[in-house]
Motif scaffolding. Structure first.
Motif, PDB file in Angstrom:
ATOM      1  N   LYS A 152     -15.709   3.406   6.789  1.00 61.12           N
ATOM      2  CA  LYS A 152     -15.137   2.120   6.393  1.00 61.12           C
ATOM      3  C   LYS A 152     -16.247   1.161   5.995  1.00 61.12           C
ATOM      4  O   LYS A 152     -17.306   1.117   6.617  1.00 61.12           O
ATOM      5  CB  LYS A 152     -14.328   1.515   7.545  1.00 61.12           C
ATOM      6  N   TYR A 157      -5.855  11.871   0.527  1.00 61.93           N
ATOM      7  CA  TYR A 157      -6.348  11.060   1.643  1.00 61.93           C
ATOM      8  C   TYR A 157      -5.441  11.274   2.849  1.00 61.93           C
ATOM      9  O   TYR A 157      -4.204  11.183   2.736  1.00 61.93           O
ATOM     10  CB  TYR A 157      -6.361   9.589   1.241  1.00 61.93           C
ATOM     11  N   CYS A 177     -11.624   1.889   3.173  1.00 62.97           N
ATOM     12  CA  CYS A 177     -11.939   3.167   3.805  1.00 62.97           C
ATOM     13  C   CYS A 177     -12.005   4.280   2.766  1.00 62.97           C
ATOM     14  O   CYS A 177     -11.260   4.279   1.784  1.00 62.97           O
ATOM     15  CB  CYS A 177     -10.895   3.525   4.866  1.00 62.97           C
ATOM     16  N   LYS A 178     -12.899   5.221   3.010  1.00 60.07           N
ATOM     17  CA  LYS A 178     -13.000   6.445   2.229  1.00 60.07           C
ATOM     18  C   LYS A 178     -13.206   7.613   3.183  1.00 60.07           C
ATOM     19  O   LYS A 178     -13.765   7.448   4.268  1.00 60.07           O
ATOM     20  CB  LYS A 178     -14.151   6.375   1.226  1.00 60.07           C
ATOM     21  N   ASN A 198      -2.988  -3.721   4.793  1.00 60.88           N
ATOM     22  CA  ASN A 198      -3.458  -2.348   4.578  1.00 60.88           C
ATOM     23  C   ASN A 198      -4.569  -2.051   5.581  1.00 60.88           C
ATOM     24  O   ASN A 198      -5.719  -2.459   5.383  1.00 60.88           O
ATOM     25  CB  ASN A 198      -3.959  -2.171   3.142  1.00 60.88           C
ATOM     26  N   LYS A 241     -14.274   9.818   8.188  1.00 62.26           N
ATOM     27  CA  LYS A 241     -13.624   8.603   7.705  1.00 62.26           C
ATOM     28  C   LYS A 241     -14.590   7.439   7.870  1.00 62.26           C
ATOM     29  O   LYS A 241     -14.976   7.088   8.987  1.00 62.26           O
ATOM     30  CB  LYS A 241     -12.333   8.322   8.471  1.00 62.26           C
ATOM     31  N   PHE A 278      -3.216  10.384   5.285  1.00 61.89           N
ATOM     32  CA  PHE A 278      -2.473   9.148   5.507  1.00 61.89           C
ATOM     33  C   PHE A 278      -1.490   9.332   6.649  1.00 61.89           C
ATOM     34  O   PHE A 278      -0.739  10.303   6.702  1.00 61.89           O
ATOM     35  CB  PHE A 278      -1.734   8.751   4.226  1.00 61.89           C
ATOM     36  N   TRP A 335      -8.441   5.409  -0.311  1.00 63.90           N
ATOM     37  CA  TRP A 335      -7.244   5.305   0.529  1.00 63.90           C
ATOM     38  C   TRP A 335      -5.971   5.550  -0.261  1.00 63.90           C
ATOM     39  O   TRP A 335      -4.939   5.917   0.311  1.00 63.90           O
ATOM     40  CB  TRP A 335      -7.188   3.937   1.199  1.00 63.90           C
ATOM     41  N   GLN A 372       0.819  -1.208   0.000  1.00 65.59           N
ATOM     42  CA  GLN A 372       0.000   0.000   0.000  1.00 65.59           C
ATOM     43  C   GLN A 372       0.855   1.261   0.000  1.00 65.59           C
ATOM     44  O   GLN A 372       0.441   2.302  -0.522  1.00 65.59           O
ATOM     45  CB  GLN A 372      -0.968  -0.027   1.196  1.00 65.59           C
ATOM     46  N   ASP A 403      -6.132   0.611   6.003  1.00 68.69           N
ATOM     47  CA  ASP A 403      -7.129   1.498   5.410  1.00 68.69           C
ATOM     48  C   ASP A 403      -7.886   0.850   4.262  1.00 68.69           C
ATOM     49  O   ASP A 403      -8.582   1.557   3.507  1.00 68.69           O
ATOM     50  CB  ASP A 403      -6.454   2.772   4.898  1.00 68.69           C
ATOM     51  N   GLU A 404      -7.789  -0.452   4.113  1.00 66.49           N
ATOM     52  CA  GLU A 404      -8.509  -1.137   3.043  1.00 66.49           C
ATOM     53  C   GLU A 404     -10.024  -0.986   3.252  1.00 66.49           C
ATOM     54  O   GLU A 404     -10.549  -1.269   4.327  1.00 66.49           O
ATOM     55  CB  GLU A 404      -8.145  -2.619   3.030  1.00 66.49           C
ATOM     56  N   THR A 462       1.942   3.483   8.734  1.00 66.02           N
ATOM     57  CA  THR A 462       1.286   2.196   8.944  1.00 66.02           C
ATOM     58  C   THR A 462       1.499   1.718  10.373  1.00 66.02           C
ATOM     59  O   THR A 462       2.630   1.644  10.857  1.00 66.02           O
ATOM     60  CB  THR A 462       1.833   1.149   7.961  1.00 66.02           C
TER      61      THR A 462
END
Length: 348
Positions: free
Chosen positions: A207, A313, A237-238, A232, A205, A315, A308, A155, A234-235, A318
């Motif tokens: 999900k 986005y 997620c928007k 990931n 945010k 960020f 994501w 990612q 944030d998989e 991780t």
């Protein structure tokens, strides 16, 4: 004087249905010389008995009817298996060096070997060194030259490609999703806001919900998790960004699912008004849910939805997997938080 000319031959053939009723095109006039049909229609006397099976069909009224079904050729069966060529994995590994970023998904779908190659650390590091290294637009937090962490490497490289790879970067400038209606049935993870020069931006945010997101401490192997290249957090997620003129208060909505979105104009017909409805239940596949709580945002200038992988986005670095219970499943909102105080409702 007699006319000179070559010898003309006439073909006398039978006039068939293919020349009139069964003709592919309308026939206005039949030519004097008609060639014989290449595939004449076979009559009942010409059909062989071994080519057709006679079946008797009885309808609901008790009437029987004979059906003629053509037999299948026994030499060609549907269960035939054609063996292909199985190439060694080293061949696919050498081909992977020439795969472009937009063709990674197609390359992974070829076979199991190519899918396994896209899960390797070497594949994504090679993609990074080829398209992202020493690029002026690449942020510092996405650089991996001096990093040996494999967790979430995929990612990070994908995010970097949307800064450096021209085709991906142009798609982020041209195709920006502005409709929040596609975010319905997503669960709110966090809400925050920031002050700009002359307005405010509110971020939601959201999900995508899954059937079961709970992980047991006994089932987690942290050594395997640390080596997951495709991890990931944030998989699915928007982030919905709502830019408005003023801001009063942002209530906590973590754990609640977005169930309705209403966009209308204000009284002056200059700005928009956004009404977001949230519920604490599960709304998978359910329509027209009455929201438990509603939030009204006035004087909205614009709205944007970011995936994501989008450069805008929000960020953060991780985070390693935790053995704690997923806090996104249960609402943390107090039941009486939205209770009107002194006759006033919460309005943003």
């Amino acid at each position: 004087m007699p006319k000179k000319g070559g010898n003309k031959t006439r073909i006398n053939a039978d006039f068939t249905l293919n020349d009139s009723a069964n003709a592919p095109k309308p026939v206005g006039r039949v030519k004097k010389s008609v060639k014989p049909d290449a595939n004449p229609v076979a009559s009942w006397e010409d059909l062989e008995d071994n080519e057709y099976d006679v079946l008797e069909e009885i309808d609901t009224d008790g009437n029987s009817q004979l059906l003629f079904v053509k037999k299948q050729n026994s030499t060609h069966t549907s269960d035939e298996v054609f063996e292909g060529v199985v190439y060694p994995e080293i061949v696919w590994y050498l081909i992977s060096k020439f795969v472009k970023p937009e063709d990674v998904g197609k390359f992974a779908l070829i076979n199991k070997a190519t899918y396994a190659i896209t899960k390797r650390e070497s594949f994504w590091r090679q993609m990074y060194y080829k398209y992202c290294k020493n690029h002026p637009r690449l942020p510092e937090k996405l650089k991996i030259e001096n990093s040996f962490v494999t967790y979430g490497l995929r990612q990070r490289v994908i995010r970097g490609l949307f800064y450096t790879y021209r085709k991906f970067f142009q798609s982020t400038l041209q195709n920006i999703e502005c409709s929040p209606h596609k975010l319905i049935r997503r669960r709110c993870v966090s809400v925050w806001y920031c002050k700009l020069r002359s307005n405010w931006s509110i971020f939601f945010k959201l999900k995508r919900q899954t059937v079961d997101q709970k992980l047991s401490v006994d089932k987690i192997n942290f050594l395997q998790e640390l080596g997951r290249v495709d991890a990931n957090p944030d998989e699915g997620c928007k982030v919905l960004q709502v830019t408005c003129l003023s801001l009063n208060e942002v209530p906590p909505l973590m754990g609640m699912a977005l169930c309705s979105v209403n966009v209308s104009l204000t009284q002056g017909l200059i700005h928009q008004r956004v009404n977001l409805g949230f519920t604490s239940g599960i709304c998978n596949g359910v329509q027209n849910i009455v929201p438990e709580r509603s939030i009204v945002i006035d004087s909205v200038l614009n709205m944007n939805v970011y995936d994501w992988w989008h450069p805008r986005y929000p960020f953060s670095d991780t985070i390693l997997p935790s053995a704690m219970k997923d806090e996104e499943l249960a609402p943390v909102l107090r039941h009486d938080f939205f209770t009107p105080l002194n006759g006033h409702k919460y309005k943003l």
